[in-house]
Write an enzyme that holds these catalytic residues in place. Structure first.
Site, PDB file in Angstrom:
ATOM      1  N   HIS A 182       0.830  -1.202   0.000  1.00  0.00           N
ATOM      2  CA  HIS A 182       0.000   0.000   0.000  1.00  0.00           C
ATOM      3  C   HIS A 182       0.864   1.251   0.000  1.00  0.00           C
ATOM      4  O   HIS A 182       1.952   1.286   0.599  1.00  0.00           O
ATOM      5  CB  HIS A 182      -0.903   0.034   1.241  1.00  0.00           C
ATOM      6  CG  HIS A 182      -2.121  -0.832   1.121  1.00  0.00           C
ATOM      7  ND1 HIS A 182      -3.000  -0.741   0.065  1.00  0.00           N
ATOM      8  CD2 HIS A 182      -2.617  -1.804   1.939  1.00  0.00           C
ATOM      9  CE1 HIS A 182      -3.990  -1.613   0.234  1.00  0.00           C
ATOM     10  NE2 HIS A 182      -3.773  -2.284   1.358  1.00  0.00           N
ATOM     11  N   CYS A 238       0.165   2.504  -4.756  1.00  0.00           N
ATOM     12  CA  CYS A 238      -0.624   3.699  -5.059  1.00  0.00           C
ATOM     13  C   CYS A 238       0.157   4.950  -4.641  1.00  0.00           C
ATOM     14  O   CYS A 238       0.945   4.918  -3.695  1.00  0.00           O
ATOM     15  CB  CYS A 238      -1.953   3.664  -4.310  1.00  0.00           C
ATOM     16  SG  CYS A 238      -3.024   2.276  -4.755  1.00  0.00           S
TER      17      CYS A 238
END
Length: 372
Positions: A182, A238
């Site tokens: 992440h 991301c």
């Protein structure tokens, strides 16, 4: 007595007294409540002080996205001290000219775990060994599957391994940092970001210990690079566009380099070269998908990069970016993505991410060969 506190706004850790009701962050000057006083009795019962918290502006949303009801963050590792015999952290001889740190975080205790990160790390390791002649004993792999507690991808372990990567680097060294997991962004409190946001990666214990900011990554593995040393960072997450805070970003549409350093702020190496290939731009999300291989889940950027460099000998940076984008467009035409990273659900079923190249220097991307 002092405790370590994570600021609710900027999430930087600092020391504070346990006797005051509020503490002021020395970084962003946010006034934080001292929860130790309020929870001292219950904390003692469990043998620990109060847990530092992530900022209020993100905490609740993150919990809704990542947490199962009643579940706690992933454990930071077994108490076992069964260290791997091949662990590069134990090596005491002359430094190898090629070294790598590969980090894959699956957040396996969360409701929305990432299913492709372990595959990504294994595939990247195979690429380094088979194509670029890295030796396995010079590669540090951090995943939640490791039995060596030093190789669980906690914030402290990742930071320690990054320091190992650049320690005593010398001319001719080729270093690789790979991350799959992440990524998030937060407001910039140091005024050194053009878009007003810091990018970050999320260790397995980030809700407790905080994220690793782009500023910290730059200081740890970019600034120490001496002349003749080359670092490649490949970050499949991301909001990872400028995760190394390198001064030059390639604009593929305009076919030119743009300046990424704010006025009066220089973020350079100590003479070496640094390159970063990121899964997407700072304001985009990255996909975890079965679109490229129906048999396994993979990060879209990682799979397409490995496929491209294996397919074409002596590929240049420009050709690599083009080939990766071509594969994304091919997948979109097929209309099949499989599962995706959590946040990408907001943006529809297609691969909207655009791989980004940044570097410590400008160069002709169609003349310089990509090699690790």
């Amino acid at each position: 007595m002092e405790i370590r506190v994570v600021c609710q706004r900027c999430r930087q850790k600092f020391s504070a007294s346990t006797n005051t009701e509020t503490v002021v962050c020395p970084n962003c000057h946010k006034v934080n409540p001292n929860r130790t006083i309020r929870k001292r009795s219950s904390s003692r019962r469990y043998g620990r002080l109060s847990t530092p918290l992530i900022g209020n502006f993100m905490r609740e949303n993150l919990k809704k996205i990542l947490c199962c009801s009643g579940q706690k963050p992933a454990a930071s590792g077994s108490s076992s001290t069964n260290y791997s015999k091949l662990c590069a952290l134990d090596y005491s001889g002359p430094w190898a000219k090629k070294r790598a740190v590969l980090c894959g975080v699956s957040y396996k205790k969360w409701k929305y775990k990432l299913k492709g990160t372990i595959n990504d790390v294994l595939n990247m390791k195979n690429l380094l060994v088979q194509k670029y002649e890295f030796r396995e004993e010079n590669i540090v792999v951090l995943t939640e599957e490791q039995t060596d507690i030093r190789l669980i991808p906690t914030k402290a372990n990742i930071e320690n391994c990054l320091k190992w990567l650049v320690k005593d680097c010398q001319s001719g060294d080729s270093l690789v940092f790979y991350y799959s997991g992440h990524g998030l962004r937060q407001p910039d409190f140091n005024n050194d970001e053009r878009d007003g946001f810091d990018e970050s990666i999320c260790p397995v214990d980030f809700l407790k210990e905080g994220m690793i900011l782009d500023n910290d990554i730059y200081v740890t593995i970019v600034k120490p690079l001496t002349e003749g040393v080359t670092l490649h960072a490949i970050v499949d997450a991301c909001h990872s566009g400028t995760i190394l805070d390198l001064e030059h970003v390639y604009d593929k549409e305009k076919e030119t380099w743009i300046d990424n350093s704010p006025s009066g702020v220089r973020k350079q190496t100590s003479g070496g070269k640094a390159y970063c290939i990121s899964a997407c731009q700072d304001d985009q999300v990255a996909a975890d998908t079965t679109a490229f291989s129906s048999k396994s889940m993979n990060g879209a950027m990682t799979f397409s990069l490995i496929e491209a460099v294996r397919r074409k000998q002596n590929i240049t940076y420009g050709e690599l970016l083009e080939e990766m984008q071509r594969r994304f467009e091919q997948v979109n035409r097929q209309g099949y993505l499989g599962d995706s990273r959590i946040l990408s659900r907001i943006f529809g079923p297609n691969l909207t991410q655009k791989t980004l190249l940044s570097a410590s220097e400008m160069f002709d991307i169609y003349q310089r060969q990509f090699k690790l």
